[in-house]
Motif scaffolding. Structure first.
Motif, PDB file in Angstrom:
ATOM      1  N   ALA A 229       5.499  19.506   7.030  1.00  0.00           N
ATOM      2  CA  ALA A 229       4.899  19.539   5.696  1.00  0.00           C
ATOM      3  C   ALA A 229       4.402  18.160   5.283  1.00  0.00           C
ATOM      4  N   ARG A 230       5.156  17.114   5.613  1.00  0.00           N
ATOM      5  CA  ARG A 230       4.762  15.753   5.257  1.00  0.00           C
ATOM      6  C   ARG A 230       3.517  15.331   6.025  1.00  0.00           C
ATOM      7  N   ILE A 231       3.435  15.715   7.291  1.00  0.00           N
ATOM      8  CA  ILE A 231       2.259  15.375   8.093  1.00  0.00           C
ATOM      9  C   ILE A 231       1.021  16.065   7.548  1.00  0.00           C
ATOM     10  N   ALA A 232       1.173  17.346   7.193  1.00  0.00           N
ATOM     11  CA  ALA A 232       0.041  18.078   6.633  1.00  0.00           C
ATOM     12  C   ALA A 232      -0.446  17.420   5.347  1.00  0.00           C
ATOM     13  N   SER A 233       0.503  16.976   4.525  1.00  0.00           N
ATOM     14  CA  SER A 233       0.142  16.297   3.282  1.00  0.00           C
ATOM     15  C   SER A 233      -0.538  14.966   3.567  1.00  0.00           C
ATOM     16  N   GLY A 234       0.004  14.211   4.515  1.00  0.00           N
ATOM     17  CA  GLY A 234      -0.535  12.899   4.844  1.00  0.00           C
ATOM     18  C   GLY A 234      -1.870  12.942   5.552  1.00  0.00           C
ATOM     19  N   ASN A 235      -2.296  14.116   6.007  1.00  0.00           N
ATOM     20  CA  ASN A 235      -3.597  14.240   6.643  1.00  0.00           C
ATOM     21  C   ASN A 235      -4.737  14.044   5.657  1.00  0.00           C
ATOM     22  N   SER A 236      -4.423  14.134   4.369  1.00  0.00           N
ATOM     23  CA  SER A 236      -5.426  13.853   3.345  1.00  0.00           C
ATOM     24  C   SER A 236      -5.623  12.347   3.254  1.00  0.00           C
ATOM     25  N   PRO A 237      -6.847  11.837   3.481  1.00  0.00           N
ATOM     26  CA  PRO A 237      -7.082  10.393   3.403  1.00  0.00           C
ATOM     27  C   PRO A 237      -6.685   9.805   2.046  1.00  0.00           C
ATOM     28  N   THR A 238      -6.884  10.579   0.984  1.00  0.00           N
ATOM     29  CA  THR A 238      -6.508  10.103  -0.345  1.00  0.00           C
ATOM     30  C   THR A 238      -5.007   9.910  -0.441  1.00  0.00           C
ATOM     31  N   ARG A 239      -4.257  10.904   0.016  1.00  0.00           N
ATOM     32  CA  ARG A 239      -2.803  10.808  -0.021  1.00  0.00           C
ATOM     33  C   ARG A 239      -2.316   9.707   0.923  1.00  0.00           C
ATOM     34  N   ALA A 240      -3.005   9.522   2.043  1.00  0.00           N
ATOM     35  CA  ALA A 240      -2.618   8.477   2.994  1.00  0.00           C
ATOM     36  C   ALA A 240      -2.636   7.108   2.320  1.00  0.00           C
ATOM     37  N   ARG A 241      -3.642   6.851   1.526  1.00  0.00           N
ATOM     38  CA  ARG A 241      -3.741   5.556   0.845  1.00  0.00           C
ATOM     39  C   ARG A 241      -2.691   5.440  -0.266  1.00  0.00           C
ATOM     40  N   GLU A 242      -2.382   6.549  -0.887  1.00  0.00           N
ATOM     41  CA  GLU A 242      -1.316   6.537  -1.888  1.00  0.00           C
ATOM     42  C   GLU A 242       0.029   6.219  -1.243  1.00  0.00           C
ATOM     43  N   VAL A 243       0.271   6.825  -0.087  1.00  0.00           N
ATOM     44  CA  VAL A 243       1.528   6.590   0.629  1.00  0.00           C
ATOM     45  C   VAL A 243       1.628   5.122   1.045  1.00  0.00           C
ATOM     46  N   LEU A 244       0.525   4.562   1.512  1.00  0.00           N
ATOM     47  CA  LEU A 244       0.532   3.147   1.887  1.00  0.00           C
ATOM     48  C   LEU A 244       0.919   2.274   0.691  1.00  0.00           C
ATOM     49  N   ALA A 245       0.336   2.551  -0.468  1.00  0.00           N
ATOM     50  CA  ALA A 245       0.655   1.761  -1.661  1.00  0.00           C
ATOM     51  C   ALA A 245       2.126   1.916  -2.044  1.00  0.00           C
ATOM     52  N   GLU A 246       2.648   3.139  -1.916  1.00  0.00           N
ATOM     53  CA  GLU A 246       4.057   3.388  -2.244  1.00  0.00           C
ATOM     54  C   GLU A 246       4.990   2.681  -1.256  1.00  0.00           C
ATOM     55  N   HIS A 247       4.644   2.753   0.023  1.00  0.00           N
ATOM     56  CA  HIS A 247       5.454   2.073   1.044  1.00  0.00           C
ATOM     57  C   HIS A 247       5.406   0.559   0.860  1.00  0.00           C
ATOM     58  N   ARG A 248       4.233   0.061   0.501  1.00  0.00           N
ATOM     59  CA  ARG A 248       4.121  -1.376   0.293  1.00  0.00           C
ATOM     60  C   ARG A 248       4.992  -1.825  -0.876  1.00  0.00           C
ATOM     61  N   ALA A 249       5.042  -1.023  -1.942  1.00  0.00           N
ATOM     62  CA  ALA A 249       5.858  -1.362  -3.109  1.00  0.00           C
ATOM     63  C   ALA A 249       7.347  -1.368  -2.748  1.00  0.00           C
ATOM     64  N   ILE A 250       7.751  -0.384  -1.954  1.00  0.00           N
ATOM     65  CA  ILE A 250       9.155  -0.334  -1.502  1.00  0.00           C
ATOM     66  C   ILE A 250       9.455  -1.541  -0.623  1.00  0.00           C
ATOM     67  N   SER A 251       8.547  -1.829   0.307  1.00  0.00           N
ATOM     68  CA  SER A 251       8.735  -2.955   1.218  1.00  0.00           C
ATOM     69  C   SER A 251       8.849  -4.268   0.450  1.00  0.00           C
ATOM     70  N   ASP A 252       7.988  -4.463  -0.532  1.00  0.00           N
ATOM     71  CA  ASP A 252       8.023  -5.697  -1.327  1.00  0.00           C
ATOM     72  C   ASP A 252       9.372  -5.865  -2.026  1.00  0.00           C
ATOM     73  N   ALA A 253       9.907  -4.756  -2.544  1.00  0.00           N
ATOM     74  CA  ALA A 253      11.207  -4.813  -3.230  1.00  0.00           C
ATOM     75  C   ALA A 253      12.324  -5.147  -2.250  1.00  0.00           C
ATOM     76  N   VAL A 254      12.269  -4.544  -1.053  1.00  0.00           N
ATOM     77  CA  VAL A 254      13.291  -4.814  -0.036  1.00  0.00           C
ATOM     78  C   VAL A 254      13.195  -6.269   0.423  1.00  0.00           C
ATOM     79  N   LEU A 255      11.977  -6.743   0.645  1.00  0.00           N
ATOM     80  CA  LEU A 255      11.786  -8.121   1.089  1.00  0.00           C
ATOM     81  C   LEU A 255      12.295  -9.121   0.053  1.00  0.00           C
ATOM     82  N   ALA A 256      12.178  -8.725  -1.219  1.00  0.00           N
ATOM     83  CA  ALA A 256      12.651  -9.603  -2.297  1.00  0.00           C
ATOM     84  C   ALA A 256      14.149  -9.468  -2.536  1.00  0.00           C
ATOM     85  N   GLY A 257      14.774  -8.499  -1.880  1.00  0.00           N
ATOM     86  CA  GLY A 257      16.203  -8.269  -2.083  1.00  0.00           C
ATOM     87  C   GLY A 257      16.512  -7.682  -3.446  1.00  0.00           C
TER      88      GLY A 257
END
Length: 283
Positions: A229-257
Motif C-alpha cells: 500500500a505504501r509503495i502504491a501511494s509513493g508511486n505518485s510523484p506528488t506524494r513522493a516529494r511530500e515524503v521526501l520533505a517529511e523524511h528530511r524534517a525527521i532527519s533534521d530533528a534526529v541530527l539535531a538530537g
C-alpha cells in the motif's frame, strides 16, 4: 520489460525451449540456445559451481543503459530469481492486489519447478506482498480501510518511539548515513515525474539508530505489513516529494538530537502516510 534467464543446471535442461543454458565442461563454457528465442543476447559470466543456481539478466527500457556489463549478471538460486520476477510483477501492477497467483503458469513461464516458486512466495509473504491461504493458494496482498487504519495506529506508536530513540542515541555513523540517504532520495526523484525510491529504506535506517534491535525488528515487521500500500501511494510523484520533505524534517530533528521535534515530525509523517493510503483505497 523483457526478462531473459540463463540457467545453470544439468545438461538435460538444455532441451527446454526459450532457455539459454550455460554449463562447464573441461574448463570451457558450452552455450546452448534454443532456436525459438525472439531476441538473443550475448553474455559473458564466471563459473557457476552450483547446480541449484541461476543467472538472471534483468533488462528493462531506461534501466539497461545505466547498467554496466558486470552488473547485469548475478548468480542466484532459482527461488531468488522467482522472488525478483514475482515482486516486479506485483509492484508494476501486472499482478493486481487481491489477485490469485497462478503457480502453474508462473512455474512454466520461469521454467522452474513449483518447489522453488513456493519458496519465493513464502519470502514475498514475509515482505508483505503476498498472502498464503491453506487450501486456497497464494494471493497478492490487498488492504481495506479498516486494516490500514488498524496497522496505521500501530505504526504511529512504533515509529514515534523509533524517532525519539534515534534522536537520543544516534551516533556519528548513523548521522552520516541519514545525511547520505536523504541525498540519495533527493537525487532519485530529481526529475518531476519520478516515484519515491522504495529501495532506500529510511525507516529501517532510523530503526538501526535506536540501538534497540527488538524495536528495529518490530518497526520492520509493521512496515512490511503496509509495504504494498505504501509503495502504491509513493508511486505518485506528488506524494513522493511530500515524503521526501517529511523524511528530511525527521532527519533534521534526529541530527539535531531534538527528541520532541523528532516525535512531532514522525507523527505528522505517519498520519500523512496513512491518509494517503486510505485516499488511494477510496479512489
Amino acid at each position: 520489460m523483457s526478462v531473459s534467464f540463463i540457467m545453470a543446471s544439468l545438461p538435460s535442461v538444455a532441451s527446454r525451449q526459450s532457455t539459454s543454458v550455460v554449463y562447464h565442461r573441461s574448463a570451457e563454457w558450452q552455450w546452448i540456445t534454443s532456436r525459438d528465442f525472439d531476441t538473443r543476447h550475448e553474455a559473458r559470466t564466471s563459473m557457476v559451481d552450483s547446480m541449484q543456481s541461476a543467472i538472471i539478466w534483468y533488462r528493462s527500457p531506461g534501466r539497461q543503459q545505466h547498467m554496466d556489463t558486470a552488473n547485469r549478471f548475478s548468480v542466484k538460486k532459482f527461488s531468488d530469481v522467482a522472488v525478483e520476477v514475482v515482486r516486479e510483477k506485483i509492484l508494476s501492477g501486472e499482478l493486481a492486489p487481491g489477485q490469485r497467483i497462478n503457480e502453474i503458469a508462473l512455474s512454466e513461464e520461469l521454467q522452474i519447478s513449483r518447489s522453488p516458486l513456493r519458496e519465493a512466495l513464502r519470502d514475498l509473504t514475509s515482505e508483505g506482498l503476498v498472502t498464503m491461504s491453506p487450501g486456497k493458494g497464494s494471493f497478492v496482498a490487498s488492504f481495506d480501510i479498516e486494516t490500514v487504519t488498524q496497522i496505521g495506529e500501530i505504526r504511529l506508536t512504533v515509529e514515534c518511539a523509533v524517532a525519539r530513540f534515534a534522536a537520543e542515541r544516534a551516533d556519528e555513523s548513523d548521522r552520516a548515513e541519514l545525511k547520505q540517504m536523504i541525498g540519495e532520495i533527493e537525487e532519485a526523484i530529481a526529475a518531476p515525474d519520478r516515484p519515491y525510491p522504495h529501495h532506500l529504506n529510511f525507516h529501517h535506517l532510523l530503526g538501526r539508530a535506536t540501538k534497540n534491535p527488538r524495536l528495529s525488528q518490530l518497526s520492520d515487521e509493521v512496515e512490511r505489513q503496509l509495504r504494498l500500500a505504501r509503495i502504491a501511494s509513493g508511486n505518485s510523484p506528488t506524494r513522493a516529494r511530500e515524503v521526501l520533505a517529511e523524511h528530511r524534517a525527521i532527519s533534521d530533528a534526529v541530527l539535531a538530537g531534538d527528541v520532541e521535534r523528532a516525535d512531532r515530525e514522525m507523527r505528522s509523517h505517519i498520519t500523512a502516510s496513512n491518509d494517503a493510503i486510505i485516499a488511494l483505497i477510496v479512489s
